[in-house]
Enzyme design. Structure first.
Site, PDB file in Angstrom:
ATOM      1  N   ASN A 100      16.523 -42.937 -86.592  1.00  0.00           N
ATOM      2  CA  ASN A 100      15.151 -42.942 -87.115  1.00  0.00           C
ATOM      3  C   ASN A 100      14.186 -43.414 -86.034  1.00  0.00           C
ATOM      4  O   ASN A 100      14.431 -44.452 -85.405  1.00  0.00           O
ATOM      5  CB  ASN A 100      15.060 -43.906 -88.309  1.00  0.00           C
ATOM      6  CG  ASN A 100      13.638 -44.027 -88.851  1.00  0.00           C
ATOM      7  OD1 ASN A 100      13.115 -43.080 -89.448  1.00  0.00           O
ATOM      8  ND2 ASN A 100      13.007 -45.168 -88.637  1.00  0.00           N
ATOM      9  N   GLU A 101      13.137 -42.665 -85.818  1.00  0.00           N
ATOM     10  CA  GLU A 101      12.042 -43.062 -84.906  1.00  0.00           C
ATOM     11  C   GLU A 101      12.579 -43.731 -83.633  1.00  0.00           C
ATOM     12  O   GLU A 101      12.119 -44.814 -83.246  1.00  0.00           O
ATOM     13  CB  GLU A 101      11.053 -43.974 -85.639  1.00  0.00           C
ATOM     14  CG  GLU A 101      10.321 -43.267 -86.754  1.00  0.00           C
ATOM     15  CD  GLU A 101       9.162 -44.049 -87.363  1.00  0.00           C
ATOM     16  OE1 GLU A 101       9.017 -45.253 -87.095  1.00  0.00           O
ATOM     17  OE2 GLU A 101       8.386 -43.426 -88.127  1.00  0.00           O
ATOM     18  N   GLU A 147       8.821 -38.126 -93.013  1.00  0.00           N
ATOM     19  CA  GLU A 147       7.980 -39.247 -93.486  1.00  0.00           C
ATOM     20  C   GLU A 147       6.522 -38.806 -93.377  1.00  0.00           C
ATOM     21  O   GLU A 147       6.057 -38.490 -92.281  1.00  0.00           O
ATOM     22  CB  GLU A 147       8.190 -40.516 -92.636  1.00  0.00           C
ATOM     23  CG  GLU A 147       9.469 -41.242 -92.939  1.00  0.00           C
ATOM     24  CD  GLU A 147       9.587 -42.582 -92.227  1.00  0.00           C
ATOM     25  OE1 GLU A 147       8.558 -43.278 -92.084  1.00  0.00           O
ATOM     26  OE2 GLU A 147      10.710 -42.904 -91.809  1.00  0.00           O
ATOM     27  N   GLN A 157       6.959 -43.732 -99.443  1.00  0.00           N
ATOM     28  CA  GLN A 157       8.303 -43.708 -99.967  1.00  0.00           C
ATOM     29  C   GLN A 157       8.242 -43.364-101.458  1.00  0.00           C
ATOM     30  O   GLN A 157       7.176 -42.974-101.924  1.00  0.00           O
ATOM     31  CB  GLN A 157       8.946 -45.065 -99.724  1.00  0.00           C
ATOM     32  CG  GLN A 157       8.982 -45.392 -98.226  1.00  0.00           C
ATOM     33  CD  GLN A 157       9.774 -46.631 -97.862  1.00  0.00           C
ATOM     34  OE1 GLN A 157      10.427 -47.241 -98.689  1.00  0.00           O
ATOM     35  NE2 GLN A 157       9.726 -47.029 -96.597  1.00  0.00           N
ATOM     36  N   ASN A 175      13.116 -47.604 -90.641  1.00  0.00           N
ATOM     37  CA  ASN A 175      13.484 -48.586 -89.624  1.00  0.00           C
ATOM     38  C   ASN A 175      14.729 -49.385 -90.025  1.00  0.00           C
ATOM     39  O   ASN A 175      15.471 -49.852 -89.163  1.00  0.00           O
ATOM     40  CB  ASN A 175      12.319 -49.555 -89.380  1.00  0.00           C
ATOM     41  CG  ASN A 175      11.110 -48.852 -88.791  1.00  0.00           C
ATOM     42  OD1 ASN A 175      11.220 -47.765 -88.241  1.00  0.00           O
ATOM     43  ND2 ASN A 175       9.947 -49.479 -88.905  1.00  0.00           N
ATOM     44  N   GLU A 234      13.980 -46.269 -98.916  1.00  0.00           N
ATOM     45  CA  GLU A 234      14.424 -47.155 -97.838  1.00  0.00           C
ATOM     46  C   GLU A 234      14.768 -48.522 -98.424  1.00  0.00           C
ATOM     47  O   GLU A 234      14.130 -48.980 -99.383  1.00  0.00           O
ATOM     48  CB  GLU A 234      13.307 -47.294 -96.792  1.00  0.00           C
ATOM     49  CG  GLU A 234      13.662 -48.276 -95.682  1.00  0.00           C
ATOM     50  CD  GLU A 234      12.763 -48.182 -94.453  1.00  0.00           C
ATOM     51  OE1 GLU A 234      11.773 -47.423 -94.484  1.00  0.00           O
ATOM     52  OE2 GLU A 234      13.065 -48.862 -93.457  1.00  0.00           O
TER      53      GLU A 234
HETATM   54  O1  AHR Z   1       7.933 -45.932 -94.349  1.00  0.00           O
HETATM   55  C1  AHR Z   1       7.742 -47.138 -93.676  1.00  0.00           C
HETATM   56  C2  AHR Z   1       8.228 -47.095 -92.227  1.00  0.00           C
HETATM   57  O2  AHR Z   1       7.405 -46.233 -91.495  1.00  0.00           O
HETATM   58  C3  AHR Z   1       9.618 -46.562 -91.981  1.00  0.00           C
HETATM   59  O3  AHR Z   1      10.595 -47.542 -92.122  1.00  0.00           O
HETATM   60  C4  AHR Z   1       9.545 -46.122 -90.551  1.00  0.00           C
HETATM   61  O4  AHR Z   1      10.444 -45.077 -90.275  1.00  0.00           O
HETATM   62  C5  AHR Z   1       8.095 -45.730 -90.362  1.00  0.00           C
HETATM   63  O5  AHR Z   1       7.567 -46.280 -89.219  1.00  0.00           O
END
Ligand code: AHR
Length: 485
Positions: A156-157, A276, A333, A56, A11
């Site tokens: 995403n989310e 994730e 990550q 995010n 990310e």
């Molecule tokens: O991995 C960190 C964050 O966790 C990511 O940006 C988001 O998708 C999740 O809430």
């Protein structure tokens, strides 16, 4: 098992990209500014797939900022992580990096603040050979061949109120359908991932999945799952049971997917992209509002302990055990941000304790995931109730005849396990290695490369079984060769 189970998230957050995978001027940087020392560790980790550019971050991202000559790319304020995004790495740079490393890319489109047109344009930019506005722009930017990106996340989310452009489930489902239709018209071969809940704890968990699948289920191939685990208030037993919590979370999502499919009389199976997952000490996160605005300043650089590594090993077992429905997974990550690989700007790159179980499972879990069962004592936990004290996952590769067995002793005392494998002929034990946890008192964080798997001294081979003494709160990997009956 799908080998895409061994993915990671990259990310634009903190130092994952900048001074993580990319650092022009670093002594180990390649001609394009990507760190070769990090690339070597990525290879050793055994990563197969990389999700990009968020997280995010993607919900505020304009991908057109990150293409073309680097000196002309804008510096934008990223609202997800309050950073200044310099756009020195963008779509072409990232995809060239994945090609060099032999990794499959999984791109997320911005359905938060951009939308259908920009999503379709990105597919055109990446996958159309030429002769159209966006594909010709790619060619002009130095990528004559299409990138051929197959896997795409539809946002995403989007269930999370923190997400830029967050929507209620029915409106997200409509948007996902529109985006899916447009993206498939550009390239009918793409595989699409709809957003599931961003955690099991979300108040909308379950109803979000059902509504999204009712509306968009005919248009997507996967539903996403996200989960982060941590030790709360020294409750180590509950923390060690994270793999069991993930197990029932997956069962719940599979049940929801299949219930909607049955109601809609859908024959096609929707699978899970667990895109994730990790151990993340989220309770230590100060909140985005309290972060300084900076250029690639550190964000959530958790330093892991051997207990965290044992939990990561156990979470991997859970994913392997659900390989029939979980086809894609991403450790979140890859570098510096809650990551198995850490770097120092201008300096070294090193492995965190969580690197080791990931690398071992990615290397040895091949072929078929076996249905492995345990019978034995349970561990009583405050958060997750009674869970099996020992968790097991196993794989068998019929091509090579290799078997791998992964065992977690979640119990605070040694456990003797009798592993029955009489169904295999010619069982030849190759190795038994383990990762003991440094289980005295509070988590002892390990920054140095002092953590590694070592041979498990106490194990005995019998006819049709192997007896192993698993140290308290440890993770063990057994490898054997068998003759396929
Ligand atoms: O991995 C960190 C964050 O966790 C990511 O940006 C988001 O998708 C999740 O809430």
């Amino acid at each position: 098992m799908d080998r895409r189970l061994f993915g990671c998230l990259v990310e634009h957050m903190g130092r994952c990209v900048y001074t993580g995978i990319f650092e022009p001027g670093h002594p180990a940087a390649d001609a394009d500014g990507f760190r070769t020392d990090v690339a070597e560790l990525v290879g050793e980790l055994g990563v197969t797939l990389v999700r990009y550019p968020g997280g995010n971050f993607v919900s505020g991202y304009d991908w057109t900022d990150g293409i073309g000559p680097r000196e002309r790319r804008p510096r934008r304020l990223d609202l997800a992580w309050r950073s200044v995004e310099t756009n020195q790495v963008g779509t072409d740079d990232f995809l060239a990096w994945t090609t060099r490393l032999g990794l499959e890319p999984m791109l997320a489109v911005n359905l938060g603040t951009k939308g259908v047109q920009q999503a379709a344009a990105l597919v055109e930019y990446c996958n159309v050979p030429g002769g159209t506005q966006w594909s010709d722009l790619r060619r002009g930017n130095g990528a004559p061949d299409p990138h051929g990106v197959r896997l795409w996340c539809l946002g995403n989310e989007m269930d999370g109120p923190w997400q830029q452009g967050h929507l209620p489930a029915d409106r997200y489902a409509d948007l996902a359908v529109e985006a899916a239709q447009a993206m498939r018209r550009v390239d009918p071969t793409v595989e699409l991932v709809a957003c599931g809940s961003s955690s099991h704890q979300m108040p909308t968990f379950g109803s979000w999945e059902a509504t999204v699948l009712e509306g968009a289920g005919d248009h997507v191939d996967y539903l996403s799952m996200h989960a982060y685990y941590e030790e709360h208030d020294g409750d180590r037993d509950s923390f060690l049971a994270s793999g069991a919590a993930m197990d029932s979370y997956i069962d719940g999502v599979v049940a929801t997917i299949d219930a909607v499919a049955a109601r809609r009389r859908r024959k096609r199976r929707i699978h899970i992209a667990f895109d994730e997952w990790n151990v993340w000490y989220q309770s230590h996160f100060p909140g985005v509002e309290n972060l300084p605005v900076d250029v690639s300043g550190p964000r959530i650089e958790d330093v892991y302990s051997t207990v965290d590594a044992v939990v990561v090993g156990d979470l991997l077992s859970t994913l392997v055990n659900h390989a029939d429905r979980v086809k894609i997974a991403c450790l979140a990550q890859l570098v510096n941000v809650i990551a198995p690989i850490m770097t120092e700007p201008g300096g070294a790159a090193w492995r965190q304790p969580t690197f080791h179980p990931f690398a071992e499972v990615a290397a040895s879990a091949r072929g078929n995931s076996l249905v492995a069962r345990t019978a034995g004592p349970e561990l009583a936990t405050r958060r997750h109730g009674y869970v099996p004290a020992v968790n097991v996952a196993a794989t068998h590769d019929p091509m090579s005849g290799e078997v791998a067995v992964f065992l977690t002793n979640r119990y605070p005392q040694e456990m003797t396990v009798d592993l029955l494998h009489s169904g295999f002929e010619n069982w030849t034990l190759r190795s038994v290695d383990h990762l003991p946890s440094d289980d005295r008192g509070p988590r002892e964080r390990k920054t140095a490369a002092t953590v590694r798997l070592t041979p498990l001294a106490r194990h005995r081979s019998r006819s049709g079984s192997t007896e192993l003494d698993l140290p308290p709160r440890s993770w063990t990997q057994l490898r054997a060769s068998v003759r396929t009956p």
